[in-house]
Structure formats: structure tokens, C-alpha cells
Design a protein around this motif. Structure first.
Motif, PDB file in Angstrom:
ATOM      1  N   SER A  59      18.271  14.707  71.496  1.00 10.51           N
ATOM      2  CA  SER A  59      18.895  14.605  72.810  1.00 10.51           C
ATOM      3  C   SER A  59      19.751  15.848  73.032  1.00 10.51           C
ATOM      4  O   SER A  59      19.954  16.648  72.125  1.00 10.51           O
ATOM      5  N   LEU A  60      20.246  16.005  74.237  1.00 12.36           N
ATOM      6  CA  LEU A  60      21.012  17.200  74.591  1.00 12.36           C
ATOM      7  C   LEU A  60      22.455  17.071  74.139  1.00 12.36           C
ATOM      8  O   LEU A  60      23.127  16.081  74.434  1.00 12.36           O
ATOM      9  N   PHE A  61      22.911  18.096  73.430  1.00  7.56           N
ATOM     10  CA  PHE A  61      24.282  18.169  72.940  1.00  7.56           C
ATOM     11  C   PHE A  61      24.884  19.514  73.315  1.00  7.56           C
ATOM     12  O   PHE A  61      24.173  20.505  73.453  1.00  7.56           O
ATOM     13  N   VAL A  62      26.198  19.545  73.423  1.00  4.82           N
ATOM     14  CA  VAL A  62      26.944  20.790  73.625  1.00  4.82           C
ATOM     15  C   VAL A  62      27.095  21.428  72.248  1.00  4.82           C
ATOM     16  O   VAL A  62      27.629  20.810  71.333  1.00  4.82           O
ATOM     17  N   VAL A  63      26.588  22.648  72.083  1.00  7.47           N
ATOM     18  CA  VAL A  63      26.665  23.313  70.777  1.00  7.47           C
ATOM     19  C   VAL A  63      27.726  24.409  70.742  1.00  7.47           C
ATOM     20  O   VAL A  63      28.038  24.934  69.680  1.00  7.47           O
ATOM     21  N   ARG A  64      28.272  24.762  71.896  1.00  6.82           N
ATOM     22  CA  ARG A  64      29.430  25.660  72.004  1.00  6.82           C
ATOM     23  C   ARG A  64      30.327  25.091  73.083  1.00  6.82           C
ATOM     24  O   ARG A  64      29.838  24.605  74.103  1.00  6.82           O
ATOM     25  N   ALA A  65      31.630  25.159  72.889  1.00  2.70           N
ATOM     26  CA  ALA A  65      32.566  24.616  73.859  1.00  2.70           C
ATOM     27  C   ALA A  65      32.311  25.210  75.251  1.00  2.70           C
ATOM     28  O   ALA A  65      32.020  26.398  75.387  1.00  2.70           O
ATOM     29  N   VAL A  66      32.412  24.347  76.270  1.00  2.82           N
ATOM     30  CA  VAL A  66      32.178  24.753  77.658  1.00  2.82           C
ATOM     31  C   VAL A  66      33.411  24.367  78.471  1.00  2.82           C
ATOM     32  O   VAL A  66      33.853  23.223  78.432  1.00  2.82           O
ATOM     33  N   ALA A  67      33.964  25.328  79.191  1.00  2.51           N
ATOM     34  CA  ALA A  67      35.132  25.067  80.038  1.00  2.51           C
ATOM     35  C   ALA A  67      34.682  24.470  81.371  1.00  2.51           C
ATOM     36  O   ALA A  67      33.549  24.687  81.812  1.00  2.51           O
ATOM     37  N   LYS A  68      35.555  23.722  82.002  1.00  2.94           N
ATOM     38  CA  LYS A  68      35.267  23.152  83.311  1.00  2.94           C
ATOM     39  C   LYS A  68      34.874  24.283  84.265  1.00  2.94           C
ATOM     40  O   LYS A  68      35.529  25.317  84.328  1.00  2.94           O
ATOM     41  N   THR A  81      24.090  26.784  79.732  1.00  2.00           N
ATOM     42  CA  THR A  81      22.993  27.692  79.385  1.00  2.00           C
ATOM     43  C   THR A  81      22.338  27.232  78.084  1.00  2.00           C
ATOM     44  O   THR A  81      22.829  26.319  77.414  1.00  2.00           O
ATOM     45  N   GLY A  82      21.288  27.912  77.711  1.00  2.00           N
ATOM     46  CA  GLY A  82      20.642  27.655  76.435  1.00  2.00           C
ATOM     47  C   GLY A  82      21.500  28.031  75.249  1.00  2.00           C
ATOM     48  O   GLY A  82      21.222  27.624  74.123  1.00  2.00           O
ATOM     49  N   GLU A  83      22.554  28.782  75.490  1.00  2.00           N
ATOM     50  CA  GLU A  83      23.479  29.164  74.420  1.00  2.00           C
ATOM     51  C   GLU A  83      24.480  28.054  74.105  1.00  2.00           C
ATOM     52  O   GLU A  83      25.007  27.988  72.998  1.00  2.00           O
ATOM     53  N   ASN A  84      24.782  27.203  75.085  1.00  2.00           N
ATOM     54  CA  ASN A  84      25.788  26.164  74.841  1.00  2.00           C
ATOM     55  C   ASN A  84      25.248  24.742  74.908  1.00  2.00           C
ATOM     56  O   ASN A  84      25.978  23.801  74.639  1.00  2.00           O
ATOM     57  N   VAL A  85      23.968  24.558  75.229  1.00  2.00           N
ATOM     58  CA  VAL A  85      23.342  23.228  75.246  1.00  2.00           C
ATOM     59  C   VAL A  85      22.015  23.316  74.511  1.00  2.00           C
ATOM     60  O   VAL A  85      21.214  24.214  74.771  1.00  2.00           O
ATOM     61  N   ARG A  86      21.792  22.359  73.598  1.00  2.00           N
ATOM     62  CA  ARG A  86      20.530  22.332  72.846  1.00  2.00           C
ATOM     63  C   ARG A  86      20.110  20.892  72.596  1.00  2.00           C
ATOM     64  O   ARG A  86      20.938  19.982  72.630  1.00  2.00           O
ATOM     65  N   ALA A  87      18.833  20.711  72.305  1.00  2.00           N
ATOM     66  CA  ALA A  87      18.295  19.406  71.934  1.00  2.00           C
ATOM     67  C   ALA A  87      18.349  19.273  70.415  1.00  2.00           C
ATOM     68  O   ALA A  87      17.678  20.005  69.697  1.00  2.00           O
ATOM     69  N   ARG A 121      32.424  21.119  71.615  1.00  2.00           N
ATOM     70  CA  ARG A 121      31.271  21.331  70.736  1.00  2.00           C
ATOM     71  C   ARG A 121      30.947  20.022  70.013  1.00  2.00           C
ATOM     72  O   ARG A 121      31.841  19.318  69.550  1.00  2.00           O
ATOM     73  N   GLY A 122      29.653  19.686  69.950  1.00  2.00           N
ATOM     74  CA  GLY A 122      29.231  18.482  69.254  1.00  2.00           C
ATOM     75  C   GLY A 122      29.194  17.234  70.099  1.00  2.00           C
ATOM     76  O   GLY A 122      28.889  16.150  69.617  1.00  2.00           O
ATOM     77  N   GLU A 123      29.481  17.378  71.369  1.00  2.00           N
ATOM     78  CA  GLU A 123      29.511  16.242  72.293  1.00  2.00           C
ATOM     79  C   GLU A 123      28.123  16.016  72.919  1.00  2.00           C
ATOM     80  O   GLU A 123      27.486  16.963  73.339  1.00  2.00           O
ATOM     81  N   PRO A 124      27.637  14.763  72.966  1.00  2.85           N
ATOM     82  CA  PRO A 124      26.369  14.514  73.647  1.00  2.85           C
ATOM     83  C   PRO A 124      26.538  14.733  75.144  1.00  2.85           C
ATOM     84  O   PRO A 124      27.583  14.421  75.713  1.00  2.85           O
ATOM     85  N   LEU A 125      25.540  15.282  75.785  1.00  2.00           N
ATOM     86  CA  LEU A 125      25.615  15.594  77.207  1.00  2.00           C
ATOM     87  C   LEU A 125      25.108  14.412  78.034  1.00  2.00           C
ATOM     88  O   LEU A 125      24.075  13.825  77.714  1.00  2.00           O
ATOM     89  N   SER A 126      25.859  14.056  79.073  1.00  3.22           N
ATOM     90  CA  SER A 126      25.453  12.976  79.973  1.00  3.22           C
ATOM     91  C   SER A 126      25.379  13.520  81.391  1.00  3.22           C
ATOM     92  O   SER A 126      25.884  14.605  81.689  1.00  3.22           O
ATOM     93  N   ALA A 127      24.762  12.769  82.284  1.00  2.30           N
ATOM     94  CA  ALA A 127      24.578  13.202  83.672  1.00  2.30           C
ATOM     95  C   ALA A 127      25.909  13.393  84.385  1.00  2.30           C
ATOM     96  O   ALA A 127      25.998  14.182  85.327  1.00  2.30           O
ATOM     97  N   GLU A 128      26.946  12.723  83.954  1.00  2.00           N
ATOM     98  CA  GLU A 128      28.265  12.832  84.590  1.00  2.00           C
ATOM     99  C   GLU A 128      29.001  14.109  84.190  1.00  2.00           C
ATOM    100  O   GLU A 128      30.027  14.429  84.764  1.00  2.00           O
TER     101      GLU A 128
END
Length: 84
Positions: A28-37, A42-48, A74-81
Motif C-alpha cells: 500500500s502507499l506510505f510516506v517514505v520521506r516527511a512531507v510538509a503541509k 512525488t515518487g520521492e516521498n510516496v511509495r508502495a 515518514r512511515g505513515e500510511p497514506l489515505s485519501a484525506e
């Protein structure tokens, strides 16, 4: 009684993706690098990656290029919200 046994089995139609046997082995999609509001996903900060707790990998094209609605760790699962 038979009715109690039947009720104890529960409803087979309520199994969700997270509760299906083997879903912990799915990707599933996870945040692999911290993302600010407001930052673009991108493919650099979100991966399956595993486990299957976030959006399914087929959602990746719809996620890339969108802006984060909040700070994502980082390490957080990504949701539609999580994105606009």
C-alpha cells in the motif's frame, strides 16, 4: 442454540481490505520521506510498500502531483484525506 451460533459467526460481507487474511502481506502507499503541509507528493516521498494499511498501489498515479493537506510523517500510511 442454532441462532446464537449463527450470530457468533458474524456477517461475512463486512470484511474490509485491512481485515482480510493475508492483507498484511499486500503493498500500500506510505510516506517514505516527511512531507510538509502544502508540499507536492512525488515518487520521492510516496511509495508502495508493505503492509497493506494505506491506499492501494493502483492509486499512485492519482496521488502524485497532489498537495498534502497536513504534515505527513515518514512511515505513515497514506489515505485519501491526506491530500487535496
Amino acid at each position: 442454540t442454532l441462532r446464537n451460533a449463527w450470530d457468533a459467526l458474524g456477517d461475512v460481507n463486512v470484511l474490509t481490505r485491512r481485515r482480510r487474511p493475508g492483507s498484511e502481506h499486500a503493498r500500500s502507499l506510505f510516506v517514505v520521506r516527511a512531507v510538509a503541509k502544502g508540499e507536492i507528493l512525488t515518487g520521492e516521498n510516496v511509495r508502495a510498500i508493505r503492509p497493506g494499511l494505506g491506499l492501494p498501489p493502483r492509486a499512485l498515479p492519482a496521488v502524485l502531483g497532489r498537495r498534502a493537506r497536513r504534515d505527513l510523517a515518514r512511515g505513515e500510511p497514506l489515505s485519501a484525506e491526506d491530500f487535496e
